[in-house]
Design a protein around this motif. Structure first.
Motif, mmCIF file in Angstrom:
data_model
loop_
_atom_site.group_PDB
_atom_site.id
_atom_site.type_symbol
_atom_site.label_atom_id
_atom_site.label_comp_id
_atom_site.label_asym_id
_atom_site.label_seq_id
_atom_site.Cartn_x
_atom_site.Cartn_y
_atom_site.Cartn_z
ATOM 1 N N ALA A 46 0.821 -1.209 0.000
ATOM 2 C CA ALA A 46 0.000 0.000 0.000
ATOM 3 C C ALA A 46 0.861 1.268 0.000
ATOM 4 O O ALA A 46 0.614 2.198 -0.767
ATOM 5 C CB ALA A 46 -0.954 -0.014 1.191
ATOM 6 N N TRP A 47 1.862 1.323 0.871
ATOM 7 C CA TRP A 47 2.724 2.503 0.922
ATOM 8 C C TRP A 47 3.449 2.689 -0.412
ATOM 9 O O TRP A 47 3.479 3.788 -0.974
ATOM 10 C CB TRP A 47 3.722 2.389 2.078
ATOM 11 C CG TRP A 47 4.873 3.347 1.984
ATOM 12 C CD1 TRP A 47 6.146 3.064 1.580
ATOM 13 C CD2 TRP A 47 4.848 4.753 2.292
ATOM 14 N NE1 TRP A 47 6.916 4.211 1.625
ATOM 15 C CE2 TRP A 47 6.144 5.257 2.051
ATOM 16 C CE3 TRP A 47 3.854 5.632 2.736
ATOM 17 C CZ2 TRP A 47 6.488 6.591 2.246
ATOM 18 C CZ3 TRP A 47 4.191 6.965 2.926
ATOM 19 C CH2 TRP A 47 5.487 7.442 2.691
ATOM 20 N N LEU A 50 0.997 4.067 -2.973
ATOM 21 C CA LEU A 50 0.610 5.469 -2.799
ATOM 22 C C LEU A 50 1.769 6.390 -3.183
ATOM 23 O O LEU A 50 1.572 7.468 -3.756
ATOM 24 C CB LEU A 50 0.135 5.699 -1.359
ATOM 25 C CG LEU A 50 -0.722 6.938 -1.084
ATOM 26 C CD1 LEU A 50 -1.838 7.145 -2.101
ATOM 27 C CD2 LEU A 50 -1.302 6.889 0.328
ATOM 28 N N LEU A 51 2.991 5.925 -2.908
ATOM 29 C CA LEU A 51 4.179 6.685 -3.313
ATOM 30 C C LEU A 51 4.336 6.665 -4.841
ATOM 31 O O LEU A 51 4.652 7.688 -5.469
ATOM 32 C CB LEU A 51 5.392 6.051 -2.633
ATOM 33 C CG LEU A 51 6.647 6.877 -2.411
ATOM 34 C CD1 LEU A 51 6.349 8.170 -1.689
ATOM 35 C CD2 LEU A 51 7.669 6.052 -1.626
ATOM 36 N N GLN A 54 1.959 9.122 -6.189
ATOM 37 C CA GLN A 54 2.407 10.500 -5.987
ATOM 38 C C GLN A 54 3.496 10.860 -6.979
ATOM 39 O O GLN A 54 3.564 11.996 -7.447
ATOM 40 C CB GLN A 54 2.897 10.662 -4.535
ATOM 41 C CG GLN A 54 3.120 12.110 -4.101
ATOM 42 C CD GLN A 54 4.443 12.684 -4.575
ATOM 43 O OE1 GLN A 54 5.450 11.992 -4.629
ATOM 44 N NE2 GLN A 54 4.432 13.963 -4.935
ATOM 45 N N ARG A 55 4.333 9.882 -7.325
ATOM 46 C CA ARG A 55 5.455 10.157 -8.225
ATOM 47 C C ARG A 55 5.065 10.123 -9.692
ATOM 48 O O ARG A 55 5.841 10.558 -10.541
ATOM 49 C CB ARG A 55 6.569 9.129 -7.964
ATOM 50 C CG ARG A 55 7.224 9.376 -6.631
ATOM 51 C CD ARG A 55 8.311 8.380 -6.333
ATOM 52 N NE ARG A 55 8.916 8.725 -5.050
ATOM 53 C CZ ARG A 55 9.766 7.950 -4.393
ATOM 54 N NH1 ARG A 55 10.128 6.791 -4.906
ATOM 55 N NH2 ARG A 55 10.263 8.338 -3.235
ATOM 56 N N VAL A 62 -4.911 9.775 -7.565
ATOM 57 C CA VAL A 62 -5.700 9.018 -6.592
ATOM 58 C C VAL A 62 -6.952 9.812 -6.209
ATOM 59 O O VAL A 62 -6.854 10.930 -5.701
ATOM 60 C CB VAL A 62 -4.865 8.710 -5.333
ATOM 61 C CG1 VAL A 62 -5.713 7.951 -4.310
ATOM 62 C CG2 VAL A 62 -3.637 7.889 -5.704
ATOM 63 N N ASP A 64 -9.523 8.202 -4.306
ATOM 64 C CA ASP A 64 -9.848 7.750 -2.947
ATOM 65 C C ASP A 64 -9.014 6.520 -2.627
ATOM 66 O O ASP A 64 -8.638 5.758 -3.534
ATOM 67 C CB ASP A 64 -11.343 7.409 -2.814
ATOM 68 C CG ASP A 64 -11.748 7.184 -1.357
ATOM 69 O OD1 ASP A 64 -11.244 7.927 -0.483
ATOM 70 O OD2 ASP A 64 -12.555 6.271 -1.071
ATOM 71 N N VAL A 65 -8.720 6.347 -1.338
ATOM 72 C CA VAL A 65 -8.069 5.141 -0.839
ATOM 73 C C VAL A 65 -9.049 4.470 0.121
ATOM 74 O O VAL A 65 -9.499 5.101 1.084
ATOM 75 C CB VAL A 65 -6.756 5.463 -0.098
ATOM 76 C CG1 VAL A 65 -6.096 4.171 0.401
ATOM 77 C CG2 VAL A 65 -5.803 6.247 -0.983
ATOM 78 N N GLU A 67 -9.442 1.834 2.898
ATOM 79 C CA GLU A 67 -8.470 1.208 3.796
ATOM 80 C C GLU A 67 -8.696 -0.290 3.915
ATOM 81 O O GLU A 67 -9.755 -0.820 3.566
ATOM 82 C CB GLU A 67 -8.513 1.906 5.150
ATOM 83 C CG GLU A 67 -7.934 3.316 5.047
ATOM 84 C CD GLU A 67 -7.813 4.000 6.393
ATOM 85 O OE1 GLU A 67 -6.873 3.673 7.128
ATOM 86 O OE2 GLU A 67 -8.662 4.844 6.706
ATOM 87 N N VAL A 114 -6.004 -3.328 0.346
ATOM 88 C CA VAL A 114 -6.154 -1.872 0.329
ATOM 89 C C VAL A 114 -6.479 -1.478 -1.112
ATOM 90 O O VAL A 114 -5.805 -1.930 -2.045
ATOM 91 C CB VAL A 114 -4.864 -1.159 0.794
ATOM 92 C CG1 VAL A 114 -5.043 0.357 0.776
ATOM 93 C CG2 VAL A 114 -4.454 -1.647 2.183
ATOM 94 N N PHE A 116 -7.336 1.293 -4.205
ATOM 95 C CA PHE A 116 -7.082 2.637 -4.709
ATOM 96 C C PHE A 116 -8.011 2.911 -5.890
ATOM 97 O O PHE A 116 -8.080 2.099 -6.824
ATOM 98 C CB PHE A 116 -5.622 2.768 -5.157
ATOM 99 C CG PHE A 116 -4.642 2.506 -4.044
ATOM 100 C CD1 PHE A 116 -4.178 3.544 -3.250
ATOM 101 C CD2 PHE A 116 -4.221 1.215 -3.762
ATOM 102 C CE1 PHE A 116 -3.300 3.300 -2.205
ATOM 103 C CE2 PHE A 116 -3.339 0.958 -2.713
ATOM 104 C CZ PHE A 116 -2.880 2.004 -1.934
ATOM 105 N N GLY A 157 9.699 2.019 -4.094
ATOM 106 C CA GLY A 157 9.817 0.772 -3.349
ATOM 107 C C GLY A 157 9.870 -0.416 -4.290
ATOM 108 O O GLY A 157 10.699 -0.460 -5.200
#
Lengths: 264, 264
Positions: A46-47, A50-51, A54-55, A62, A64-65, A67, A114, A116, A157
């Motif tokens: 998930a992290w 989301l990264l 963003q990149r 995004v 909505d996320v 959870e 999770v 997205f 990642g």
């Protein structure tokens, strides 16, 4: 919210129909209501995702996320993300293994997914059409053509992959209008990433899209390419993610939010 | 990138000066170059914060995420996020404990910090000024006034807090222009969240900002409020985050990217 009641009703009716098993591309469905790409991943991705989003914000805006373990979103009251998309794709170790119309059993087996929701360029097709620009895949009654480019996204990642683009043929004298109109929707892919020669993106033959259906390019038209929310699926493949569920390209999640919500 | 060489030189010179200990608000410094808010958090708060930012995009537009243990960013070649901001704030258990001009020792003590760079409304001050709109805190030579509103942000995991806004007085006949110009910069707070009566945001006295300096509101002017990148600091306080480092309000990180990069 500026949407009108009949539009929300159309969005709800479409979701209900997909929940009951209807399978169809969603371009042109519930006009004026925003559609979204979906990718659901294990929590240890998930992290990174989301990264990655963003990149690579043009490809992965995004909206909505949802959870871990949940299937509801404020983008559509009463909706269930595991059932209300017309067609899902299931990915294991980066390979497409199944297409299914109901993913609720997968959420029961993987209750920690999770999810997205990613903006979709269908959002600005209604304003393009209102400006008199023909949306070829809608007038042809097929899915939008999508292509895996050779352009690498910025990794994050464990995730890497190449950019996927959607293509619409636009008459040469309307390209500027198409750029201006779509550019006002930056959170749903926005302005084109490339206009003209597909070779610049590493696309060798427009007649054979990697996802969706080929469309006719008429004399005087030029191909216009926009970053596409199928890009996360390309990352799932390239990164050999152990398990993921996504929408099938062109078979989107229809929200209760008007396209105009995303207009700048 | 559309920036010109003298502008990048001005940004680099400013960062070098701050690294050597100069302390000053950065409004009006290196005109035309984008400035950013900064918040660095322990890794177990990173997912929550990125989700908080996604859910509150007007207040927390993420320009870059610097991964655990790193201090470089592609937004500014050669910069060190732990040294190149004029003034830092240190937060322990949600309380402001120190203001320092060099945070590199803190990064050595907490080598796993994850750093978020957040858009700043200073980005559209140059185009506002070019349109003939006086930016009061710049002409007055002080910091922009910022206020903690009573408007709750959408929470995420362990993080919650209220919206912080910046305020600029604008002549009534220029408010529409100010809205239009700033609205084209959605990734750096964009259009105002509130125009006029501060009571609507729960602000009781514009003469006493919660951060920055009060500015004069002249006859015929109306206060215009925009979401502010100090909102993460309000979340650190409200959520009693055990440890965080941020910029001091108005003392921003100056990047090598032109403001026009963020123009839609």
């Amino acid at each position: 919210m500026p949407e009108t009641h009949p539009q929300i009703s159309a969005a709800r009716a479409a979701r209900a129909s997909y929940r009951q098993g209807t399978v169809m591309p969603t371009a042109g469905v519930a006009p004026g209501m925003t559609q979204a790409n979906m990718i659901a991943l294990p929590p240890d991705y998930a992290w990174d995702f989301l990264l990655y989003a963003q990149r690579n914000p043009k490809a992965c805006p995004v909206l909505d996320v949802i959870e871990s373990g949940r299937t509801e979103t404020p983008l559509a009251a009463g909706a269930d993300i595991s059932r209300d998309i017309p067609l899902y794709r299931v990915w294991r170790n980066g390979r497409l293994t199944e297409e299914i119309t109901d993913a609720s059993a997968l959420w029961q087996q993987h209750p920690d997914l999770v999810t997205f929701l990613i903006g979709c360029s269908f959002t600005f097709e209604t304003p393009l059409a209102e400006a008199g620009i023909d949306i070829r895949h809608i007038s042809a009654g097929c899915n939008v053509p999508m292509y895996l480019t050779r352009r690498e996204c910025r990794p994050a990642g464990k995730l890497r992959g190449r950019l996927v683009v959607s293509m619409r043929p636009i008459p040469a004298d309307r390209v500027a209008d198409a750029v201006a109109i779509s550019g006002r929707y930056p959170s749903v892919h926005g302005a084109p990433v490339h206009i003209g020669d597909p070779a610049g993106l590493g696309i060798t033959d427009l007649r054979h899209p990697d996802f969706g259906d080929a469309v006719e390019i008429r004399p005087g038209e030029i191909p216009v390419f926009r970053a596409c929310g199928v890009t996360p699926q390309a990352a799932v493949m390239a990164s050999q993610v152990p398990f993921a569920v996504s929408h099938a390209p062109g078979h989107m999640f229809i929200t209760d939010f008007a396209d105009s919500t995303f207009h700048i």
